[in-house]
Design an enzyme around this catalytic site. Structure first.
Site, PDB file in Angstrom:
ATOM      1  CD  GLU A 189       1.856  -4.927   0.560  1.00 26.38           C
ATOM      2  OE1 GLU A 189       2.724  -4.047   0.721  1.00 26.38           O
ATOM      3  OE2 GLU A 189       0.776  -4.701   0.004  1.00 26.38           O
TER       4      GLU A 189
ATOM      5  CG  ASN B  85      -2.328  -2.623   0.912  1.00 31.94           C
ATOM      6  OD1 ASN B  85      -1.269  -2.147   0.533  1.00 31.94           O
ATOM      7  ND2 ASN B  85      -2.391  -3.559   1.862  1.00 31.94           N
TER       8      ASN B  85
ATOM      9  CG  ASP C 258      -2.522  -4.852  -2.999  1.00 26.09           C
ATOM     10  OD1 ASP C 258      -2.449  -3.966  -2.121  1.00 26.09           O
ATOM     11  OD2 ASP C 258      -1.549  -5.199  -3.684  1.00 26.09           O
TER      12      ASP C 258
END
Lengths: 147, 594
Positions: free
Chosen positions: B195, B278, B320
């Site tokens: 992220e 991801n 994701d």
């Protein structure tokens, strides 16, 4: 895509919206927050004044910055709390006054709040502060009831 | 003999043969069982199976808690303890305290505790709570990772720090939450930070000194990915520089593709396996292409990190669907042939049975409700997409995508496998989601995401289930429905009992064959850790598990915290009453028969 260019462009946009009132960066003074004062006397602190008060344009621009500077990615959309704490519950770890919020954004806080003072002009930080201060505090925050 | 009868006879001969094979393997396993737990997932194959069998389906109702200990830490207690030489080792979430309990003394007092100096900024740089998934033991050392990007080795007897190596760069969003695996004299580690736009990697450290021996990136040029054209042979792909050319422009530099799950190892093939996370950001329009090797399984040589094969579960991943969940290494008979396979339960909702020597997908079936793809084409290895579920900033708000980004299962809740039943035991989630992507801005040290993703409950009135899975046929054998998403790992045992925990704080034992619930006890906080079992100094079988809700549920059900008077949130609308049943709090529990 050149990401550095993209970031530079974003900072330029931010700087532009800071306009003439961005001024020089203001170093953070000591925090008042919710502290106890030895002898009952608060230490002298530099008073930081929000130039925007509750200006509607500043609120909207602050909301845009809250998204664009990735604040919402940690504090949740609308500041409802996610990895970082809620910013709309009327409760503040480091004080919820204009100057205290400015210092939290400018200089960062322990446990992961990044310091934005290096990439955001003061006026942009003040707009984010203005946006946060404009958010309504829901009623009955202390009680969560299932009956 | 009519053809049908012949078929049945052949099937029953096959059945008898497989029973003999299973019994043989089981006898070997029982002989090897030393009653300890020295690796995160019990063994190199990541089975989380112990041959211990004092606790059985017949007596599990007589389980009782025999000991508890508050870790003094509130974060999500993922992972599992180790038990080595009558000592239990427990790693806490940030600030990553390591406790060593003496199991030979009444009340299990500490031999020592080790309190590393961890940078508190890491707490805000960790995407999903300041968790840690445990330690590994070898050669008198307990080795684990600190949230701020260090690996430490601690003397198992004295608690003294032997070495501390900086492996990750916190300032660019690299934190470390995974449990290392020790393969011979190599410690294999990797970062979180999908992220934050990191460029994910794995590293091997020297067990003796902590020196970094090699780094293999999960995306980028072949020279960084360690993909030598002579030795890298993916089953479904051809060509060179795939980790570079499958990303638009230089987007691979901010690829994400973290390594926050589990590592397994096959000594015969000399291959280590791990799943990648991801691609960054969540807005897929900012990284056109397949984005290799995001959401993939990687097979590498421990000696030099050379990539031998890779397979991408979700090309150009849009939802994701990290693939960090464990790769469980077992041998199965598929269409009459004994195959060396790995079995993987992906966040994308499909369970994969893959030839672990080549990367060929043999079975791929959904283990939860899935609607982003109709299936997996075994000829190409690619999912058959439903184009209406594709996301991106130009597509607006895409509704009702199943499963949610919590995954069909979370890599935080590793599955187990019993060679006695031939079944896999998997914790599952039952959510769908909407996905509204926006243009993400990369600002170093802040999240690089670009999506708003509210959840909705899936069908059925339950938010999770604990299931048994047949990886040969690709089908569910039984399930125990739970009110909340199931986020604990599990352990399978030689007594045909399987253990897991629930998000509302129940520790449970179930019959591994039937799924019948045998025992439940409320253990003080939601379970996101993985139970283990071991033999105590008294020769009895014990089961240990952490209580301590956290991980994603710290973020999305913000009302399970009570420690911060300046953070008060309403309940999550998709799960309004979880906080009625649990709050944060780390406790180690040990159970045994009465």
């Amino acid at each position: 895509m050149d990401l550095r260019a993209e970031l530079a462009a974003l900072v330029l946009v931010v700087a532009a919206c800071g306009g003439s009132d961005s001024g020089a960066s203001t170093p953070p003074a000591s925090d008042a927050g919710n502290r106890v004062f030895a002898g009952g006397v608060a230490p002298p602190t530099e008073h930081l004044e929000n130039p925007f008060d509750s200006d509607t344009d500043a609120v909207l621009e602050g909301e845009r910055l809250f998204g664009g500077m990735n604040c919402a990615e940690c504090h949740g959309g609308g500041g409802v709390g996610f990895v970082g704490p809620s910013l709309v519950d009327g409760r503040w770890r480091y004080g919820g006054g204009d100057g205290e919020l400015f210092r939290s954004i400018y200089a960062g806080r322990p446990r992961g709040m990044p310091a934005y003072g290096g990439i955001l002009p003061d006026a942009a930080i003040w707009r984010i502060v203005t946006y946060l201060r404009s958010q309504p505090v829901p009623e009955n925050v202390p009680t969560e009831s299932w009956r | 003999m009519n053809p049908e009868h012949r078929l049945r006879s052949a099937a029953s001969i096959g059945f008898v043969l497989s029973v003999i094979l299973v019994v043989g393997a089981e006898a070997q396993q029982a002989a090897r069982e030393d009653g300890q737990w020295t690796m995160p997932a019990k063994d190199y194959a990541a089975t989380r199976y112990s041959a211990l069998r004092e606790i059985t389906a017949a007596n599990a109702a007589q389980l009782r808690p025999v000991w508890t200990f508050s870790t003094g830490v509130l974060g999500g207690h993922e992972g599992q303890p180790l038990v080595v030489n009558n000592t239990m080792y427990v790693v806490t979430p940030y600030p990553n305290v390591l406790y060593a309990f003496d199991l030979t003394e009444e009340g299990y007092p500490l031999h020592w505790k080790y309190r590393p100096d961890v940078n508190p900024s890491a707490v805000g740089m960790a995407c999903c709570d300041a968790v840690n998934r445990g330690a590994a033991y070898a050669d008198g050392k307990v080795v684990y990772n600190l949230l701020d990007g260090h690996t430490v080795a601690v003397d198992a007897i004295t608690g003294r720090e032997l070495w501390k190596t900086k492996i990750a760069e916190l300032s660019i969003g690299e934190t470390v939450t995974m449990a290392p695996l020790i393969i011979g004299d190599r410690v294999i580690v990797g970062p979180s930070g999908g992220e934050f736009g990191i460029q994910g990697w794995v590293k091997a450290l020297d067990l003796e000194t902590g020196r970094i021996l090699w780094t293999g990136y999960n995306a980028g040029p072949d020279s960084q990915v360690l993909a030598n054209p002579d030795t890298f042979k993916p089953f479904y792909d051809e060509g060179t520089e795939l980790g570079l050319t499958s990303w638009a422009g230089d987007t691979w530099k901010l690829a994400g593709v973290p390594v926050w799950g589990w590592i397994s190892y096959d000594p015969d093939l000399d291959l280590l396996y791990y799943g990648t996370g991801n691609p960054a950001p969540y807005n897929p329009e900012q990284r056109l292409g397949d984005n290799k090797w995001a959401t993939s399984v990687m097979a590498r040589r421990p000696a030099d990190g050379a990539l031998v094969w890779a397979y991408q579960f979700t090309p150009h991943e849009n939802w994701d669907y990290d693939s960090n969940a464990e790769m469980i290494l077992v041998d199965l008979t598929i269409e009459g042939t004994r195959r060396r396979v790995l079995v993987h339960f992906d966040k994308n909702g499909f369970a994969y049975t893959i030839d672990r020597a080549t990367g060929e997908v043999l079975v791929a079936e959904p283990f939860v409700d899935v609607n982003w793809a109709r299936g997996i084409d075994l000829a190409t290895g690619r999912p058959q997409l439903d184009s209406t579920k594709l996301t991106g900033a130009s597509r607006g708000n895409v509704e009702n995508i199943c499963p949610s980004l919590e995954g069909g299962t979370s890599p935080a809740s590793p599955a187990s496998y019993s060679p006695r039943t031939g079944l896999f035991y998997v914790s599952t989630n039952n959510f769908c989601m909407s996905w509204e992507a926006t243009q993400a801005a990369y600002i170093v040290g802040t999240p690089y995401i670009g999506a708003s993703i509210p959840y909705t409950p899936g069908d059925g009135g339950h938010l999770g289930a604990f299931i048994a899975w047949d990886a040969v046929r690709g089908r569910k054998v039984w399930e125990i429905r739970e009110k909340y998403p199931v986020w604990s790992g599990s352990v399978a045992t030689g007594g045909d009992v399987v253990f897991y925990g629930t998000l509302d704080g129940w520790f449970r034992a179930a019959d591994a064959r039937s799924g019948e619930l045998l025992y439940s006890f409320k253990i003080g906080s939601g379970v996101v850790g993985a139970p283990i079992t071991y033999t105590g100094p008294d020769g009895k079988q014990y089961v240990a598990v952490y209580a301590g809700i956290g991980g994603d549920w710290f973020l999305v059900a913000g009302d399970v915290r009570s420690d911060d008077p300046a953070d008060v949130r309403p309940p999550a609308d998709f799960m309004p009453d979880l906080a009625r049943h649990t709050s944060q709090g780390g406790i180690v529990w040990i159970f045994a028969l009465n």
